[in-house]
Design a protein around this motif. Structure first.
Motif, PDB file in Angstrom:
ATOM      1  N   LEU A  97       0.860  -1.184   0.000  1.00  0.00           N
ATOM      2  CA  LEU A  97       0.000   0.000   0.000  1.00  0.00           C
ATOM      3  C   LEU A  97       0.895   1.232   0.000  1.00  0.00           C
ATOM      4  O   LEU A  97       1.662   1.448   0.942  1.00  0.00           O
ATOM      5  N   GLN A  98       0.826   2.040  -1.037  1.00  0.00           N
ATOM      6  CA  GLN A  98       1.580   3.281  -1.057  1.00  0.00           C
ATOM      7  C   GLN A  98       0.932   4.286  -0.111  1.00  0.00           C
ATOM      8  O   GLN A  98      -0.224   4.144   0.272  1.00  0.00           O
ATOM      9  N   HIS A  99       1.691   5.317   0.270  1.00  0.00           N
ATOM     10  CA  HIS A  99       1.238   6.236   1.310  1.00  0.00           C
ATOM     11  C   HIS A  99      -0.033   6.981   0.939  1.00  0.00           C
ATOM     12  O   HIS A  99      -0.707   7.532   1.806  1.00  0.00           O
ATOM     13  N   LYS A 100      -0.406   7.003  -0.343  1.00  0.00           N
ATOM     14  CA  LYS A 100      -1.624   7.690  -0.776  1.00  0.00           C
ATOM     15  C   LYS A 100      -2.849   6.787  -0.748  1.00  0.00           C
ATOM     16  O   LYS A 100      -3.941   7.231  -1.100  1.00  0.00           O
ATOM     17  N   ASP A 101      -2.692   5.547  -0.348  1.00  0.00           N
ATOM     18  CA  ASP A 101      -3.816   4.617  -0.370  1.00  0.00           C
ATOM     19  C   ASP A 101      -4.959   5.123   0.505  1.00  0.00           C
ATOM     20  O   ASP A 101      -4.745   5.578   1.638  1.00  0.00           O
ATOM     21  N   SER A 102      -6.185   5.036   0.001  1.00  0.00           N
ATOM     22  CA  SER A 102      -7.340   5.594   0.698  1.00  0.00           C
ATOM     23  C   SER A 102      -7.679   4.843   1.977  1.00  0.00           C
ATOM     24  O   SER A 102      -8.420   5.370   2.817  1.00  0.00           O
ATOM     25  N   ALA A 103      -7.155   3.634   2.156  1.00  0.00           N
ATOM     26  CA  ALA A 103      -7.435   2.885   3.384  1.00  0.00           C
ATOM     27  C   ALA A 103      -6.669   3.446   4.578  1.00  0.00           C
ATOM     28  O   ALA A 103      -7.044   3.197   5.727  1.00  0.00           O
ATOM     29  N   ILE A 104      -5.597   4.199   4.328  1.00  0.00           N
ATOM     30  CA  ILE A 104      -4.782   4.762   5.407  1.00  0.00           C
ATOM     31  C   ILE A 104      -5.433   6.051   5.885  1.00  0.00           C
ATOM     32  O   ILE A 104      -5.562   7.016   5.122  1.00  0.00           O
ATOM     33  N   GLN A 105      -5.834   6.082   7.142  1.00  0.00           N
ATOM     34  CA  GLN A 105      -6.493   7.255   7.718  1.00  0.00           C
ATOM     35  C   GLN A 105      -5.503   8.006   8.612  1.00  0.00           C
ATOM     36  O   GLN A 105      -5.038   7.466   9.616  1.00  0.00           O
ATOM     37  N   TYR A 106      -5.185   9.250   8.216  1.00  0.00           N
ATOM     38  CA  TYR A 106      -4.215  10.072   8.933  1.00  0.00           C
ATOM     39  C   TYR A 106      -4.922  10.964   9.943  1.00  0.00           C
ATOM     40  O   TYR A 106      -5.901  11.645   9.612  1.00  0.00           O
ATOM     41  N   GLY A 107      -4.408  10.990  11.166  1.00  0.00           N
ATOM     42  CA  GLY A 107      -4.895  11.925  12.159  1.00  0.00           C
ATOM     43  C   GLY A 107      -4.266  13.293  11.958  1.00  0.00           C
ATOM     44  O   GLY A 107      -3.584  13.551  10.960  1.00  0.00           O
TER      45      GLY A 107
END
Length: 429
Positions: free
Chosen positions: A156-166
């Motif tokens: 998963l690259q850092h732009k993947d939509s599954a990654i939720q950033y606080g």
């Protein structure tokens, strides 16, 4: 259905679907992990060929990339080893050569292929100097479920939509997303058995070591090291493995990662995550009844016992008949100090060539009008001036000004924002 825009399937060099032809040797990646500044080998192994050889791999997708450890030798303008890349029998251009040893180097790339099944092949020509294969990446077609265990590991690259950033994250150009604010966190759900975090240590930002922590399924957090850069002479360190979670039962999980440093030490940068799926795990989660296992074991033990009793009875009877006719058996001794008898295909660790002092370009942060060749650090204000809203995805994170080099040379920026220069990257178009 998962969004595959920023996802790649990863096949390690030990993957059984890679078909090797010729003499290949499996090497311990620890002997190579210190090379260059593009990070360690993937999963700690590389395959090498020091004579003409080839390998092929079948996949269903639209892009593919082959990575390895680049160690080449040039004598009188002749390069050794060399290789040719093919997809479905058609030759494509190979990756650029770099005379300094480097891991995670692009050897072949196939972009914008017709969506569907393909076969990639690499033919190696070598005269005693090894070609090293580390792993293969390919981008699956849009309707493939990348959460399926059948596909193996997925990046998963850092732009993947599954990654939720606080709150507190910002973009480090196209290199990744970063934070220098204590307590900043991200979460990501995944289906698999473990996760590896790959980051970047930028040379122009604070270099001091610090820590972060990760937690899976709300278990107690585990601290991991963010080493930064140990000396002022080292360039930016790419694709750094910061942690790999312990092995879990195959299934759905959630990872939470928290930064514990501050703006005076190295930031936490996410380049990509790799979700691993242990091939020995049962993807269905089904369990075999214990009673069936015990019945099978006891039945086997009983059968073996009967056979041993029968054999013992037969042996005693035979010995009583021809005890004076025992044959002479010659035993050939083995010299344990002669490793060639035990490991006929082993090879010594490679000896790195002297005189290759070139190194990959650094990540430079250069202010406008700077012409003296010095590198400026991004200010703490610039690092933390774009905190994001809670639970935002990567598309909401502000981006820095980036210049990716296509060749060597000095660039003088003319923008008012800090410019981050990065070395050429061998990626699909």
């Amino acid at each position: 259905m998962t969004n595959n825009t920023y996802r790649w399937i990863v096949a390690d060099d030990t993957d059984s679907h890679i078909q090797y032809s010729g003499r290949w040797v499996l090497n311990d990646g620890k002997n190579f992990d210190h090379l260059g500044n593009f990070g360690p080998t993937y999963l700690g192994t590389v395959h090498s060929a020091s004579s003409p050889a080839s390998f092929s791999y079948s996949f269903t997708g639209t892009h593919a990339r082959i990575y390895g450890t680049s160690i080449i030798k040039k004598v009188n303008g002749v390069t050794n080893p060399t290789w040719q890349c093919f997809v479905d029998g058609t030759s494509v251009e190979t990756g650029s050569l770099f005379e300094s040893p480097q891991n995670n180097w692009g050897l072949c790339v196939w972009a914008n292929l017709t969506a569907g099944p393909h076969v990639i092949t690499v033919n190696v020509t070598s005269e005693g100097f090894p070609f090293y294969l580390d792993y293969i990446n390919y981008k699956p077609i849009a309707d493939i479920d990348t959460d399926s265990n059948k596909l193996g590991s997925v990046q998963l690259q850092h732009k993947d939509s599954a990654i939720q950033y606080g709150p507190g994250w910002s973009r480090l150009g196209t290199l990744g997303n970063m934070t220098s604010i204590a307590g900043s966190y991200l979460t990501v759900p995944f289906v698999g058995t473990s996760v590896s975090w790959y980051g970047v240590a930028p040379a122009e930002l604070p270099r001091g070591a610090t820590t972060g922590s990760f937690s899976v399924d709300k278990q107690p957090p585990v601290t991991f090291s963010i080493p930064g850069i140990s000396t002022s002479t080292l360039p930016t360190q790419f694709r750094q493995l910061y942690f790999k979670t312990p092995r879990l039962e195959y299934g759905s999980h959630e990872l939470k990662v928290t930064y514990e440093g501050n703006s005076a030490v190295a930031p936490l940068v996410l380049d990509s995550l790799v979700i691993h799926r242990d091939s020995t795990s049962d993807p269905s989660g089904a369990k075999v009844p214990i009673a069936a296992i015990l019945g099978s074991v006891l039945g086997s033990v009983f059968f073996i016992g009967i056979m041993l009793l029968a054999f013992s009875f037969w042996r005693r009877r035979k010995r009583s008949l021809d005890i004076h006719l025992q044959p002479y058996v010659a035993i050939t001794p083995v010299d344990p100090d002669n490793s060639s008898n035990l490991y006929p295909h082993s090879q010594q660790s490679p000896r790195w060539r002297k005189g290759l002092n070139n190194s990959p370009a650094r990540l430079h942060a250069v202010p406008q009008g700077r012409t003296d060749g010095k590198h400026a650090h991004l200010s703490n204000q610039q690092q933390s001036s774009h905190p994001g809203p809670p639970s935002m995805d990567s598309s909401s994170i502000p981006e820095s000004s980036i210049l990716r080099h296509q060749d060597s040379g000095i660039r003088l920026p003319n923008a008012d924002v800090p410019l981050v220069e990065i070395p050429p990257e061998y990626t699909p178009g």
